[in-house]
Write a protein that holds these residues in place. Structure first.
Motif, PDB file in Angstrom:
ATOM      1  N   TYR A  95       0.833  -1.210   0.000  1.00  0.00           N
ATOM      2  CA  TYR A  95       0.000   0.000   0.000  1.00  0.00           C
ATOM      3  C   TYR A  95       0.865   1.255   0.000  1.00  0.00           C
ATOM      4  N   MET A  96       1.886   1.261   0.827  1.00  0.00           N
ATOM      5  CA  MET A  96       2.745   2.447   0.906  1.00  0.00           C
ATOM      6  C   MET A  96       3.496   2.680  -0.398  1.00  0.00           C
ATOM      7  N   GLN A  97       3.937   1.611  -1.042  1.00  0.00           N
ATOM      8  CA  GLN A  97       4.602   1.779  -2.331  1.00  0.00           C
ATOM      9  C   GLN A  97       3.617   2.302  -3.376  1.00  0.00           C
ATOM     10  N   ALA A  98       2.403   1.758  -3.381  1.00  0.00           N
ATOM     11  CA  ALA A  98       1.383   2.231  -4.316  1.00  0.00           C
ATOM     12  C   ALA A  98       1.056   3.696  -4.061  1.00  0.00           C
ATOM     13  N   TYR A  99       1.037   4.084  -2.798  1.00  0.00           N
ATOM     14  CA  TYR A  99       0.764   5.480  -2.479  1.00  0.00           C
ATOM     15  C   TYR A  99       1.866   6.378  -3.049  1.00  0.00           C
ATOM     16  N   GLY A 100       3.111   5.960  -2.914  1.00  0.00           N
ATOM     17  CA  GLY A 100       4.203   6.746  -3.462  1.00  0.00           C
ATOM     18  C   GLY A 100       4.085   6.931  -4.964  1.00  0.00           C
ATOM     19  N   ARG A 101       3.747   5.855  -5.650  1.00  0.00           N
ATOM     20  CA  ARG A 101       3.570   5.965  -7.099  1.00  0.00           C
ATOM     21  C   ARG A 101       2.391   6.876  -7.432  1.00  0.00           C
ATOM     22  N   GLY A 102       1.311   6.742  -6.662  1.00  0.00           N
ATOM     23  CA  GLY A 102       0.155   7.599  -6.880  1.00  0.00           C
ATOM     24  C   GLY A 102       0.450   9.052  -6.586  1.00  0.00           C
ATOM     25  N   GLY A 103       1.318   9.296  -5.614  1.00  0.00           N
ATOM     26  CA  GLY A 103       1.684  10.671  -5.282  1.00  0.00           C
ATOM     27  C   GLY A 103       2.414  11.352  -6.418  1.00  0.00           C
ATOM     28  N   LEU A 104       3.312  10.642  -7.069  1.00  0.00           N
ATOM     29  CA  LEU A 104       4.028  11.226  -8.198  1.00  0.00           C
ATOM     30  C   LEU A 104       3.041  11.600  -9.305  1.00  0.00           C
ATOM     31  N   ARG A 105       2.033  10.760  -9.507  1.00  0.00           N
ATOM     32  CA  ARG A 105       1.019  11.063 -10.526  1.00  0.00           C
ATOM     33  C   ARG A 105       0.154  12.250 -10.097  1.00  0.00           C
ATOM     34  N   ALA A 106      -0.246  12.282  -8.833  1.00  0.00           N
ATOM     35  CA  ALA A 106      -1.105  13.364  -8.342  1.00  0.00           C
ATOM     36  C   ALA A 106      -0.426  14.721  -8.478  1.00  0.00           C
ATOM     37  N   LEU A 107       0.891  14.755  -8.301  1.00  0.00           N
ATOM     38  CA  LEU A 107       1.617  16.018  -8.452  1.00  0.00           C
ATOM     39  C   LEU A 107       1.405  16.596  -9.845  1.00  0.00           C
ATOM     40  N   GLY A 108       1.440  15.709 -10.843  1.00  0.00           N
ATOM     41  CA  GLY A 108       1.297  16.178 -12.210  1.00  0.00           C
ATOM     42  C   GLY A 108      -0.122  16.549 -12.578  1.00  0.00           C
ATOM     43  N   LEU A 109      -1.094  16.070 -11.799  1.00  0.00           N
ATOM     44  CA  LEU A 109      -2.499  16.321 -12.102  1.00  0.00           C
ATOM     45  C   LEU A 109      -3.112  17.420 -11.238  1.00  0.00           C
ATOM     46  N   GLY A 110      -2.335  17.954 -10.310  1.00  0.00           N
ATOM     47  CA  GLY A 110      -2.840  19.011  -9.443  1.00  0.00           C
ATOM     48  C   GLY A 110      -3.831  18.530  -8.393  1.00  0.00           C
TER      49      GLY A 110
END
Length: 286
Positions: free
Chosen positions: A146-161
């Motif tokens: 879950y924590m690894q998935a969150y990290g990957r999702g965070g990088l994507r969220a940065l680009g999407l605002g």
């Protein structure tokens, strides 16, 4: 200065990824004693309050009362269990750096420890919060994923605002999450298990709401950073939490862009209500 308020470049002495040497031999006796005091207090309080994966992780990593753990020793066992490691950082790091570490199964932890007169509250996370609070859960394979998935999702969220929405997911799970257990509600959030007062408040006090976890609902809910939470969310299982995170967030972000934030203590008709809080504590602090 970056958009998250952090400098764009690492401070002097830090590497390009913002990591530093823990310098375990540099800790003094007073610093080790603060860890011992905090550890003994929480270790006595948490059985029957913290979830089983946390308690098993605490035992597996041998985070006993000898003082601040040496990350080199700690990482040997943590890496064996789930492939994670702990890396020392000089303090709070930029969002992109934080997410990059999580996405690569590295947990950034502050090196410093609070003073003896700061046992019950510290604004910036220290090594006790980061290691005692967070790392035991990283020994659980499902939560580690879950924590690894969150990290990957965070990088994507940065680009999407949409980082403010994703930050709420972290806050209400990793930091202040509750979980269902056969014996009742239990704590898994690091912000609770590392705090004596909130370990009691989160489960026993009549003031806060305790509501069933729903991903989009959580991502619409602001949070308190300066006091006890007014609402806690309860996940049915760590697997359910992981499954919710592995779905495609694009349609979720599209809906969130059209949805207003909810009140921090608001209860919706469709919420699963474990306990409807009186909000008396929050009212007393207003």
């Amino acid at each position: 200065m970056g958009a998250d308020g952090h400098p764009d470049i690492p401070p002097p002495g830090a590497r390009a990824d913002w990591t530093i040497d823990q310098d375990w031999s540099g800790y003094g006796a007073e610093e080790h004693q603060v860890w011992v005091t905090l550890y003994e207090r929480q270790a006595a309080l948490l059985p029957g309050r913290a979830c089983d994966p946390f308690l098993r992780g605490l035992e597996a990593l041998d985070l006993h009362d000898a003082g601040i753990p040496d990350f080199a020793r700690l990482n040997g066992e943590l890496r064996r269990l789930t492939g994670w490691t702990v890396v020392a950082v000089p303090g709070l790091v930029p969002d992109a750096v934080f997410f990059e570490h999580l996405a690569n199964r590295r947990f950034p932890a502050g090196r410093f420890i609070r003073r003896a007169d700061q046992l019950d509250y510290l604004q910036e996370p220290d090594v006790f919060h980061d290691v005692f609070g967070h790392v035991p859960m990283l020994t659980d394979p499902v939560f580690a994923d879950y924590m690894q998935a969150y990290g990957r999702g965070g990088l994507r969220a940065l680009g999407l605002g949409r980082l403010h929405n994703l930050a709420r997911l972290y806050w209400y799970t990793v930091e202040f999450g509750l979980i269902e257990a056969d014996q009742g509600l239990r704590i898994f959030g690091a912000g609770i298990v590392s705090s004596r007062a909130e370990s009691i408040f989160a489960l026993d006090d009549p003031s806060p709401n305790r509501l069933g976890f729903d991903l989009e609902r959580v991502m619409r809910t602001p949070y308190r950073i300066d006091d006890f939470q007014q609402t806690y969310f309860v996940v049915p299982s760590l697997q359910a939490l992981l499954d919710a995170t592995l779905q495609d967030f694009d349609p979720i972000y599209a809906r969130l862009a059209r949805a207003a934030d909810l009140g921090v203590a608001e209860i919706l008709p469709e919420d699963r209500v474990y306990s409807r809080g009186t909000q008396a504590y929050a009212a007393s602090r207003a």
